[in-house]
Write an enzyme that holds these catalytic residues in place. Sequence first.
Site, PDB file in Angstrom:
ATOM      1  N   ALA A  37       0.811  -1.228   0.000  1.00 56.15           N
ATOM      2  CA  ALA A  37       0.000   0.000   0.000  1.00 56.15           C
ATOM      3  C   ALA A  37       0.839   1.270   0.000  1.00 56.15           C
ATOM      4  O   ALA A  37       0.290   2.361   0.017  1.00 56.15           O
ATOM      5  CB  ALA A  37      -0.925  -0.002   1.217  1.00 56.15           C
ATOM      6  N   GLY A  44      -1.515  -0.057  -5.072  1.00 51.65           N
ATOM      7  CA  GLY A  44      -1.872  -0.343  -3.677  1.00 51.65           C
ATOM      8  C   GLY A  44      -2.112   0.936  -2.890  1.00 51.65           C
ATOM      9  O   GLY A  44      -3.054   1.022  -2.091  1.00 51.65           O
ATOM     10  N   TYR A 100       7.005 -14.041 -14.387  1.00 54.26           N
ATOM     11  CA  TYR A 100       5.996 -13.047 -13.993  1.00 54.26           C
ATOM     12  C   TYR A 100       4.616 -13.494 -14.486  1.00 54.26           C
ATOM     13  O   TYR A 100       3.638 -13.500 -13.716  1.00 54.26           O
ATOM     14  CB  TYR A 100       6.341 -11.664 -14.556  1.00 54.26           C
TER      15      TYR A 100
HETATM   16  N1  NAP Z   1       1.488  -1.080 -12.935  1.00 59.08           N
HETATM   17  C1  NAP Z   1       0.927  -1.817 -13.870  1.00 59.08           C
HETATM   18  O1  NAP Z   1       0.832  -1.395 -15.020  1.00 59.08           O
HETATM   19  C2  NAP Z   1       0.402  -3.187 -13.552  1.00 59.08           C
HETATM   20  C3  NAP Z   1      -0.121  -3.946 -14.601  1.00 59.08           C
HETATM   21  C4  NAP Z   1      -0.652  -5.197 -14.328  1.00 59.08           C
HETATM   22  C5  NAP Z   1      -0.646  -5.677 -13.039  1.00 59.08           C
HETATM   23  N2  NAP Z   1      -0.107  -4.939 -12.035  1.00 59.08           N
HETATM   24  C6  NAP Z   1      -0.138  -5.524 -10.679  1.00 59.08           C
HETATM   25  O2  NAP Z   1      -0.585  -4.541  -9.760  1.00 59.08           O
HETATM   26  C7  NAP Z   1      -0.034  -4.817  -8.470  1.00 59.08           C
HETATM   27  C8  NAP Z   1       0.561  -3.542  -7.913  1.00 59.08           C
HETATM   28  O3  NAP Z   1       1.627  -3.153  -8.763  1.00 59.08           O
HETATM   29  P1  NAP Z   1       2.120  -1.649  -8.921  1.00 59.08           P
HETATM   30  O4  NAP Z   1       2.077  -1.335 -10.358  1.00 59.08           O
HETATM   31  O5  NAP Z   1       1.463  -0.770  -7.955  1.00 59.08           O
HETATM   32  O6  NAP Z   1       3.662  -1.851  -8.553  1.00 59.08           O
HETATM   33  P2  NAP Z   1       4.613  -1.064  -7.547  1.00 59.08           P
HETATM   34  O7  NAP Z   1       4.383   0.390  -7.664  1.00 59.08           O
HETATM   35  O8  NAP Z   1       5.979  -1.597  -7.824  1.00 59.08           O
HETATM   36  O9  NAP Z   1       4.111  -1.558  -6.134  1.00 59.08           O
HETATM   37  C9  NAP Z   1       4.319  -2.875  -5.736  1.00 59.08           C
HETATM   38  C10 NAP Z   1       4.114  -2.993  -4.249  1.00 59.08           C
HETATM   39  O10 NAP Z   1       4.390  -4.340  -3.854  1.00 59.08           O
HETATM   40  C11 NAP Z   1       5.301  -4.302  -2.770  1.00 59.08           C
HETATM   41  N3  NAP Z   1       6.130  -5.495  -2.653  1.00 59.08           N
HETATM   42  C12 NAP Z   1       7.034  -5.993  -3.523  1.00 59.08           C
HETATM   43  N4  NAP Z   1       7.632  -7.065  -2.987  1.00 59.08           N
HETATM   44  C13 NAP Z   1       7.097  -7.251  -1.755  1.00 59.08           C
HETATM   45  C14 NAP Z   1       7.322  -8.161  -0.700  1.00 59.08           C
HETATM   46  N5  NAP Z   1       8.268  -9.107  -0.767  1.00 59.08           N
HETATM   47  N6  NAP Z   1       6.582  -8.056   0.428  1.00 59.08           N
HETATM   48  C15 NAP Z   1       5.651  -7.092   0.543  1.00 59.08           C
HETATM   49  N7  NAP Z   1       5.416  -6.170  -0.404  1.00 59.08           N
HETATM   50  C16 NAP Z   1       6.136  -6.257  -1.535  1.00 59.08           C
HETATM   51  C17 NAP Z   1       6.160  -3.074  -3.049  1.00 59.08           C
HETATM   52  O11 NAP Z   1       6.870  -2.696  -1.897  1.00 59.08           O
HETATM   53  P3  NAP Z   1       8.216  -1.777  -2.046  1.00 59.08           P
HETATM   54  O12 NAP Z   1       7.746  -0.432  -2.485  1.00 59.08           O
HETATM   55  O13 NAP Z   1       8.804  -1.829  -0.698  1.00 59.08           O
HETATM   56  O14 NAP Z   1       9.044  -2.462  -3.079  1.00 59.08           O
HETATM   57  C18 NAP Z   1       5.084  -2.095  -3.458  1.00 59.08           C
HETATM   58  O15 NAP Z   1       4.427  -1.608  -2.327  1.00 59.08           O
HETATM   59  C19 NAP Z   1       0.966  -5.938  -8.674  1.00 59.08           C
HETATM   60  O16 NAP Z   1       0.384  -7.158  -8.257  1.00 59.08           O
HETATM   61  C20 NAP Z   1       1.211  -5.951 -10.164  1.00 59.08           C
HETATM   62  O17 NAP Z   1       1.559  -7.240 -10.641  1.00 59.08           O
HETATM   63  C21 NAP Z   1       0.405  -3.700 -12.258  1.00 59.08           C
END
Ligand code: NAP
Length: 299
Positions: free
Chosen positions: A20, A25, A173
């Site tokens: 979050a 998140g 992935y």
């Molecule tokens: N962005 C897109 O275009 C996109 C597209 C399709 C799906 N998604 C999905 O959407 C979700 C959120 O992604 P996002 O785009 O918001 O990515 P993001 O900005 O990189 O955020 C990812 C979050 O997951 C946390 N995280 C990573 N490894 C972790 C661990 N070992 N334990 C606990 N937390 C962990 C990160 O923490 P840190 O900040 O500490 O690393 C961050 O809070 C993911 O499931 C991703 O696969 C995103």
Amino acid sequence: MWTKKNIGDLTGKTGIVTGANTGIGYETALALYEAGADVVLACRSEQNAQDAEARMRAQGGKGQLEIAVLNLANFGAIREFAQTFIQKHDKLDILINNAGVMIPPGSKTDDGFELQIGVNFLGHYALTGYLYPLLNATQGARVVTVSSMAYLHGKIDFDNLRSEHSYDAFREYAQSKLANILFSVELQRRIEAAGDQVMSVAAQPGANKTDLSRFMTDEEYGAAVERIGDLMDPWQGALPSLYAAVAEDVKGGDFYSPNEPGGYRGYPEKLPIEPHGLDVAVARRLWEWASEVTGISFR
Ligand SMILES: NC(=O)c1ccc[n+]([C@@H]2O[C@H](COP(=O)([O-])OP(=O)(O)OC[C@H]3O[C@@H](n4cnc5c(N)ncnc54)[C@H](OP(=O)(O)O)[C@@H]3O)[C@@H](O)[C@H]2O)c1
């Protein structure tokens, strides 16, 4: 067009959002908090969680915020997080399994699993398992698991889940995001078989500007943007998760996505899951494997 203005009043609801502190998140947790829910920001880094909490408070919300450290790459840490949550809270209305990692250099969780299947799927399996009794004791509880259109390219390779053989960052992935879909649907099957009232729903945020691209090279990022087109801001990418968490017409086993062709942009809409995401035999085998390696059996 469904936006966060449609969420309604969530006063009295309790939610957890993993990951979050940033991206999808952050926006998901903020919208729940704005709507009156009490939200636990479950983040890997305490400092990042505190920063996110401060930013959310500055924006203002009707609910309460709480931060908690959660490392999804470590089963012991997940258990500790869940035990602490259960001690402090007597209900859990919304669990958003959002955190994720994409195409890191080959690496493993603390328990020895390939990092993406480990964090994106296994960590959330374990978290949901530990919290399930509380979810099941909460009227109308929902589990939202965040996947990606990358699931379309996924295949579960049961012989390589600990990176025993080759490592291909995107392949792993896509596998983990297919695992998210299989898990969400299998959880719903088990909920129904047990006669429980919890709802399990999948969502995917489309293509958004977030830190998820942190392991992409500039060339890879440029090529992706050229192929996909404009990326959305994460408040919009959070809408499918929010819709899955609160909208009245949602059913267990559904999948929500931005509605433009390809699922990259738009506003939340129900999307059919492709047949490999509904494969009962693969989903059962994956669930049984997760149950065995985490030591957590539920439903
Ligand atoms: N962005 C897109 O275009 C996109 C597209 C399709 C799906 N998604 C999905 O959407 C979700 C959120 O992604 P996002 O785009 O918001 O990515 P993001 O900005 O990189 O955020 C990812 C979050 O997951 C946390 N995280 C990573 N490894 C972790 C661990 N070992 N334990 C606990 N937390 C962990 C990160 O923490 P840190 O900040 O500490 O690393 C961050 O809070 C993911 O499931 C991703 O696969 C995103």
